[in-house]
Design an enzyme around this catalytic site. Structure first.
Site, PDB file in Angstrom:
ATOM      1  N   TYR A 109       0.863  -1.194   0.000  1.00 32.17           N
ATOM      2  CA  TYR A 109       0.000   0.000   0.000  1.00 32.17           C
ATOM      3  C   TYR A 109       0.890   1.232   0.000  1.00 32.17           C
ATOM      4  O   TYR A 109       1.886   1.299   0.733  1.00 32.17           O
ATOM      5  CB  TYR A 109      -0.901   0.026   1.241  1.00 32.17           C
ATOM      6  CG  TYR A 109      -1.724   1.299   1.364  1.00 32.17           C
ATOM      7  CD1 TYR A 109      -3.010   1.365   0.836  1.00 32.17           C
ATOM      8  CD2 TYR A 109      -1.196   2.431   1.984  1.00 32.17           C
ATOM      9  CE1 TYR A 109      -3.752   2.541   0.923  1.00 32.17           C
ATOM     10  CE2 TYR A 109      -1.935   3.596   2.079  1.00 32.17           C
ATOM     11  CZ  TYR A 109      -3.213   3.646   1.545  1.00 32.17           C
ATOM     12  OH  TYR A 109      -3.940   4.808   1.641  1.00 32.17           O
ATOM     13  N   GLU A 198      -3.566   7.611  -4.009  1.00 32.36           N
ATOM     14  CA  GLU A 198      -3.518   6.317  -3.322  1.00 32.36           C
ATOM     15  C   GLU A 198      -3.298   5.205  -4.343  1.00 32.36           C
ATOM     16  O   GLU A 198      -4.022   5.124  -5.337  1.00 32.36           O
ATOM     17  CB  GLU A 198      -4.825   6.072  -2.566  1.00 32.36           C
ATOM     18  CG  GLU A 198      -4.838   4.761  -1.784  1.00 32.36           C
ATOM     19  CD  GLU A 198      -6.153   4.549  -1.053  1.00 32.36           C
ATOM     20  OE1 GLU A 198      -6.137   4.528   0.188  1.00 32.36           O
ATOM     21  OE2 GLU A 198      -7.195   4.417  -1.739  1.00 32.36           O
TER      22      GLU A 198
END
Length: 387
Positions: A109, A198
């Site tokens: 991530y 993101e």
């Protein structure tokens, strides 16, 4: 302002970030022609909606041949996906993204966002790629790595980049690729006025390459006047119709799930108004800030916007006159009530500039408008009127 995954990936590609090859489909008529041009053997078919959780709702599928790809694309186009972010009504799929499938070895991530508390940019990295990062932060906070950096022309230095990617345990070549990616993300944030980028997941393929497998970008609405190239990416199909209408009149409006419509000037006063409605056992139907210098026409537009919500059973107007004059607002309210044939209770609290004149306009209108002396009185009256 949000954009679609395929748009975010195109921006990443422009800045030198590693993304898979893909195509966008916006109508059923395009499917056969565009699929025929694909050369890969395995594909990932992705619904393009402004919401997370697509995979669990059937909006992401691995397809192993072109024949099945065409069939699945036709089934997915027009499908309503219900995820934890769409609400119970879900969102209709009006565009698809097809990309070459990647053989995944590891998932990470990575994100970058504006940290308002520190006035810095925060890079967040984690080994828990593909997971809901909020749940990871809640259950396993030790797996979240946050590095805050100052805004500077040259971007993050090598020490800061090493801190960001330290959790990934990359080899020498991958570190070089990751360093380039971090610099690209930083540049996009600065040059495009993004508030969030993101990448979830960021993957290592079995051939040991880094690829941004998914991408999300949010942009500062207040900066769009200088970013026409980003504003062109806006998809009105993904936005609430009432919020679109509000933007036409320069109104700050967010639809909520309650039954009491609110019209307030000033964000802080709007929050206090919603809080006191909840204190008295009800829920606000919206956040609506008409701003400091709203005209009579703007007030009328705001009033109509509130009433367009079928859930609204009563309206509370709370205005503190500073730049805005209470008599101007009062006249706007009277005009709006006459135009829409108001059928729900309306409570108005005025204070500040010309509030006596404003109250006089309301009293002489011969309309069913309840006046309140203060915010507490206003909240009591609107809640009582619903009973």
């Amino acid at each position: 302002m949000n954009i679609h995954e395929h748009q975010a990936k195109e921006i990443l590609r422009e800045y030198g970030a590693p993304v898979s090859t893909g195509i966008v489909i916006q109508s059923l008529d395009e499917i056969e022609e565009k699929v025929a041009k694909l050369e890969a053997k395995t594909f990932v078919l992705k619904a393009q909606i402004h919401a997370g959780g697509r995979g669990k709702a059937g909006g992401v599928k691995l397809i192993k041949n072109k024949s099945d790809l065409s069939k699945e694309a036709k089934l997915m186009m027009g499908k309503v996906l219900v995820t934890h972010q769409t609400g119970p009504k879900g969102k209709e799929v009006k565009r698809l993204y097809i990309e070459e499938a990647s053989e995944i070895s590891k998932e990470f991530y990575l994100s970058c966002l504006v940290d308002r508390d520190s006035s810095k940019l925060a890079f967040i990295s984690s080994t828990e790629g593909g997971m809901d990062i909020e749940q990871v932060a809640k259950k396993n906070p030790e797996k979240i790595n946050t590095v805050k950096i100052d805004l500077k022309e040259e971007g993050p230095n090598i020490q800061e980049i090493e801190k960001i990617i330290s959790v990934f345990n990359l080899n020498h070549v991958q570190k070089a690729e990751a360093t380039k990616l971090i610099k690209s993300i930083y540049k996009i944030i600065i040059e495009k006025d993004a508030s969030l980028i993101e990448i979830n997941p960021l993957i290592i393929t079995k051939s040991e390459k880094i690829i941004c497998l998914d991408a999300k970008m949010n942009f500062d609405d207040n900066a769009m006047f200088r970013r026409p190239e980003i504003l062109k990416l806006r998809d009105l199909n993904e936005e609430d119709p009432m919020e679109i209408e509000a933007s036409k009149h320069d109104l700050a409006y967010i639809k909520l799930n309650g039954s009491i419509g609110c019209m307030v000037n000033g964000a802080g006063l709007a929050m206090a108004t919603m809080d006191i409605i909840k204190l008295y056992g009800h829920e606000p139907a919206n956040f609506l800030d008409v701003g400091g210098g709203a005209s009579k026409e703007k007030v009328t537009a705001a009033f109509k916007l509130i009433l367009a919500d079928k859930n609204v059973k009563g309206i509370l107007i709370n205005i503190f006159g500073g730049i805005m004059r209470c008599d101007v607002l009062a006249q706007g309210v009277v005009d709006a009530v006459k135009q829409v044939n108001l059928s729900v209770p309306l409570v108005v609290r005025l204070a500040g500039t010309n509030f006596e004149a404003g109250k006089d306009i309301l009293d002489k209108s011969n309309l069913k408008i309840l006046s309140a002396t203060n915010l507490n009185d206003a909240a009591k009256k609107i809640v009582e009127s619903l009973k």
